[in-house]
Design a protein around this motif. Structure first.
Motif, short mmCIF file in Angstrom:
data_model
loop_
_atom_site.label_atom_id
_atom_site.label_comp_id
_atom_site.label_asym_id
_atom_site.label_seq_id
_atom_site.Cartn_x
_atom_site.Cartn_y
_atom_site.Cartn_z
N ASP A 80 0.82 -1.22 0.00
CA ASP A 80 0.00 0.00 0.00
C ASP A 80 0.85 1.27 0.00
O ASP A 80 0.65 2.16 -0.83
N PRO A 81 1.81 1.38 0.94
CA PRO A 81 2.57 2.65 0.97
C PRO A 81 3.38 2.87 -0.32
O PRO A 81 3.57 4.01 -0.74
N TRP A 82 3.85 1.78 -0.92
CA TRP A 82 4.62 1.91 -2.17
C TRP A 82 3.72 2.41 -3.29
O TRP A 82 4.08 3.28 -4.07
N ARG A 83 2.50 1.88 -3.33
CA ARG A 83 1.58 2.29 -4.41
C ARG A 83 1.12 3.73 -4.19
O ARG A 83 0.78 4.43 -5.14
N ARG A 84 1.12 4.16 -2.93
CA ARG A 84 0.66 5.51 -2.64
C ARG A 84 1.76 6.54 -2.88
O ARG A 84 1.55 7.59 -3.44
N LEU A 85 3.00 6.19 -2.47
CA LEU A 85 4.05 7.21 -2.46
C LEU A 85 4.97 7.21 -3.68
O LEU A 85 5.56 8.24 -4.00
N VAL A 86 5.09 6.08 -4.36
CA VAL A 86 6.04 6.06 -5.50
C VAL A 86 5.49 6.76 -6.75
O VAL A 86 6.19 7.60 -7.34
N PRO A 87 4.22 6.50 -7.16
CA PRO A 87 3.76 7.11 -8.41
C PRO A 87 3.82 8.65 -8.45
O PRO A 87 4.21 9.21 -9.48
N LEU A 143 17.22 8.43 -5.86
CA LEU A 143 16.75 7.68 -4.69
C LEU A 143 16.74 8.56 -3.44
O LEU A 143 16.09 8.24 -2.45
N GLY A 144 17.48 9.66 -3.50
CA GLY A 144 17.48 10.60 -2.38
C GLY A 144 16.09 11.21 -2.17
O GLY A 144 15.81 11.76 -1.11
N ASP A 145 15.21 11.13 -3.18
CA ASP A 145 13.87 11.70 -3.04
C ASP A 145 12.88 10.74 -2.38
O ASP A 145 11.74 11.09 -2.13
N LEU A 146 13.31 9.50 -2.16
CA LEU A 146 12.39 8.53 -1.53
C LEU A 146 11.94 9.04 -0.17
O LEU A 146 12.78 9.41 0.65
N PRO A 147 10.64 9.04 0.07
CA PRO A 147 10.19 9.52 1.39
C PRO A 147 10.72 8.61 2.51
O PRO A 147 10.70 7.39 2.38
N GLU A 148 11.18 9.25 3.58
CA GLU A 148 11.69 8.48 4.72
C GLU A 148 10.63 7.53 5.27
O GLU A 148 10.93 6.44 5.74
N ASP A 149 9.37 7.96 5.16
CA ASP A 149 8.26 7.15 5.68
C ASP A 149 8.20 5.76 5.04
O ASP A 149 7.83 4.78 5.68
N LEU A 150 8.54 5.73 3.77
CA LEU A 150 8.49 4.48 3.03
C LEU A 150 9.54 3.51 3.58
O LEU A 150 9.28 2.33 3.79
N VAL A 151 10.73 4.05 3.82
CA VAL A 151 11.82 3.23 4.36
C VAL A 151 11.46 2.81 5.78
O VAL A 151 11.61 1.64 6.16
N ARG A 152 10.90 3.75 6.55
CA ARG A 152 10.55 3.43 7.94
C ARG A 152 9.48 2.35 7.99
O ARG A 152 9.56 1.42 8.79
N ASP A 208 19.97 6.70 7.49
CA ASP A 208 21.21 5.99 7.11
C ASP A 208 20.98 5.12 5.87
O ASP A 208 21.83 5.02 4.99
N VAL A 209 19.82 4.47 5.84
CA VAL A 209 19.49 3.62 4.69
C VAL A 209 19.44 4.48 3.42
O VAL A 209 20.01 4.14 2.38
N LEU A 210 18.78 5.63 3.53
CA LEU A 210 18.67 6.50 2.36
C LEU A 210 20.04 7.01 1.93
O LEU A 210 20.33 7.13 0.74
N ARG A 211 20.89 7.31 2.91
CA ARG A 211 22.24 7.80 2.60
C ARG A 211 23.01 6.72 1.80
O ARG A 211 23.65 7.03 0.80
N THR A 212 22.92 5.49 2.23
CA THR A 212 23.64 4.41 1.52
C THR A 212 23.09 4.24 0.11
O THR A 212 23.84 4.03 -0.84
N LEU A 213 21.76 4.32 -0.03
CA LEU A 213 21.17 4.18 -1.36
C LEU A 213 21.66 5.31 -2.28
O LEU A 213 21.97 5.09 -3.45
N LEU A 214 21.75 6.51 -1.70
CA LEU A 214 22.19 7.65 -2.50
C LEU A 214 23.67 7.51 -2.89
O LEU A 214 24.04 7.78 -4.04
N ASP A 215 24.50 7.05 -1.97
CA ASP A 215 25.93 6.82 -2.29
C ASP A 215 26.04 5.82 -3.44
O ASP A 215 26.84 5.98 -4.35
N GLU A 216 25.23 4.79 -3.35
CA GLU A 216 25.27 3.74 -4.36
C GLU A 216 24.82 4.29 -5.71
O GLU A 216 25.37 3.95 -6.76
N GLU A 217 23.83 5.16 -5.66
CA GLU A 217 23.34 5.79 -6.89
C GLU A 217 24.46 6.62 -7.55
O GLU A 217 24.68 6.56 -8.76
#
Ligand code: SER
Length: 398
Positions: A252-259, A318-327, A341-350
């Motif tokens: 649900d949160p992915w379908r709500r926040l990603v599009p 990926l830095g734009d991913l809402p923190e709520d989604l990761v949480r 921290d998770v978002l930071r690693t994703l952004l470094d990888e990007e």
């Protein structure tokens, strides 16, 4: 029925039948295990299935998160996920397969309200080549319950005797299984599980009778165990009347926040949601991106997402991913990593991937790479410049 409720109903049903709950918390298998990630609920239980006494007794239940890279190319269809949860039960030398199936049937029909007419079972037909006979007990159980049942050879031995490359199946405990399928089509059920893929496999009950050795031989185990695994998201989707796992409440949160962030067609939305969710869980279990092993699986997941996102718009990040989604994902899996921290690693990888792409474009612009690429070219681009084949292929299509 939401997945949390489904998990509770499942665990309580088995606790009432004498099972003790064990933790199924991490994707990382125990030390010494040759596999990178836990691929099924039974995986961490191998020593106990081979005869070592379990401290909590002979009846166990758990919820195990699993990761399967073998299904990576199937992600995007209605039933495959990279990280998924398996509800599992075990009898360690205690009750046998028919009782396990009978309880399973009771939970699905009375406990979860599934109409019995929507179920189909399969059982092992026996195989002269390995000298293993048909699973008559399970067949009779299903016939007694009035559930249609199909007999197969290869599909009803777990893990499969022959792997995808034609070699022997994996070493370890194995045996005949009986699988329960749920009809997902619109009209009344038709055909059989092998004849119509609208029959979705939801629950596998394995009677572990043998150990497969490195030379492919099967040796009977000292005790008979039952190992069952039920795909949580598949069952949740079916119970929620959805045609795909991506439509169940977990997403649900992915379908709500990603599009709103990245307008994507349905297949891309599925892939992006699956891979990012999986990457978050893998990071939450302490893995970091790298060029080998677990870290490389993580890296591939992130790169596959970025390849899809950047195909349409190179400014997506990926830095734009809402923190709520990761949480939400970390909370669901009871992981205590910090979303930032998770978002930071994703952004470094990007950023690392962006640099690699830039290098790839420069190298591929050289005169030697203008015509069709040979196998040797692909090897050179990979070994010398770190450019994987699929990346080279997609860069050439730009
Ligand atoms: N080990 C079996 C499976 O993964 C049942 O748990 O399907």
């Amino acid at each position: 029925m939401r997945t949390d409720h489904l998990i509770r109903t499942f665990v309580e049903y088995y606790e009432e039948r004498g099972h003790r709950r064990i933790t199924g918390s991490t994707l990382l298998p125990p030390p010494g295990d040759p596999v990178l990630f836990t691929t099924s609920g039974m995986h961490p239980l191998t020593p106990y299935l081979e005869g070592q006494p379990h401290p909590l007794g002979k009846r166990l239940v758990n919820v195990q998160r699993c990761l399967r890279t073998t299904d990576l190319d199937e992600v995007g269809d209605a039933t495959h996920l990279t990280v998924f949860e398996m509800l599992g039960t075990w009898s360690l030398g205690d009750y046998g397969g028919p009782r396990s199936l009978d309880w399973g049937y009771g939970l699905l029909t009375e406990g979860l309200g599934i109409a019995p007419g929507l179920l189909h079972a399969t059982v092992y037909a026996g195989d002269d080549r390995t000298g293993t006979g048909p699973d008559t007990d399970s067949l009779e159980l299903w016939q007694g319950l009035g559930v249609p049942v199909e007999r197969t050879v290869e599909d009803n031995w777990w893990p499969k005797s022959v792997d995808d490359d034609g070699g022997d199946g994996p070493v370890g405990p194995c045996g005949p299984d009986s699988e329960i399928f749920f009809w997902s089509g619109d009209g009344p059920p038709q055909s059989t599980p092998t004849g119509d893929d609208r029959w979705v496999e939801v629950w596998n009950h394995v009677t572990m009778t043998h150990r497969r050795h490195g030379d492919g031989s099967l040796v009977p185990l000292p005790q008979r165990n039952v190992d069952t695994g039920l795909g949580l998201e598949r069952l949740a989707a079916l119970l929620q009347g959805k045609q795909s796992v991506f439509a169940c409440d977990v997403f649900d949160p992915w379908r709500r926040l990603v599009p709103p962030l990245w307008p994507l067609e349905e297949p891309e939305l599925r892939l992006v949601s699956d891979h990012l969710r999986s990457a978050v869980v893998v990071l939450g279990d302490g893995v970091r991106p790298s060029n080998t092993g677990r870290g490389y699986v993580l890296r591939r997941l992130v790169r596959r997402v970025l390849t899809v996102l950047w195909r349409q718009d190179a400014s997506r990040s990926l830095g734009d991913l809402p923190e709520d989604l990761v949480r939400h994902t970390l909370d669901h899996f009871h992981q205590d990593a910090r979303p930032a921290d998770v978002l930071r690693t994703l952004l470094d990888e990007e950023q690392r991937f962006a640099r690699l792409l830039e290098r790839g474009r420069r190298v591929l612009a050289r005169p030697g790479f203008q015509g069709p690429l040979s196998e040797e070219d692909f090897h050179y681009l990979h070994d010398t410049h770190g450019l994987p084949r699929d990346l080279v292929t997609s860069l050439r299509e730009e």
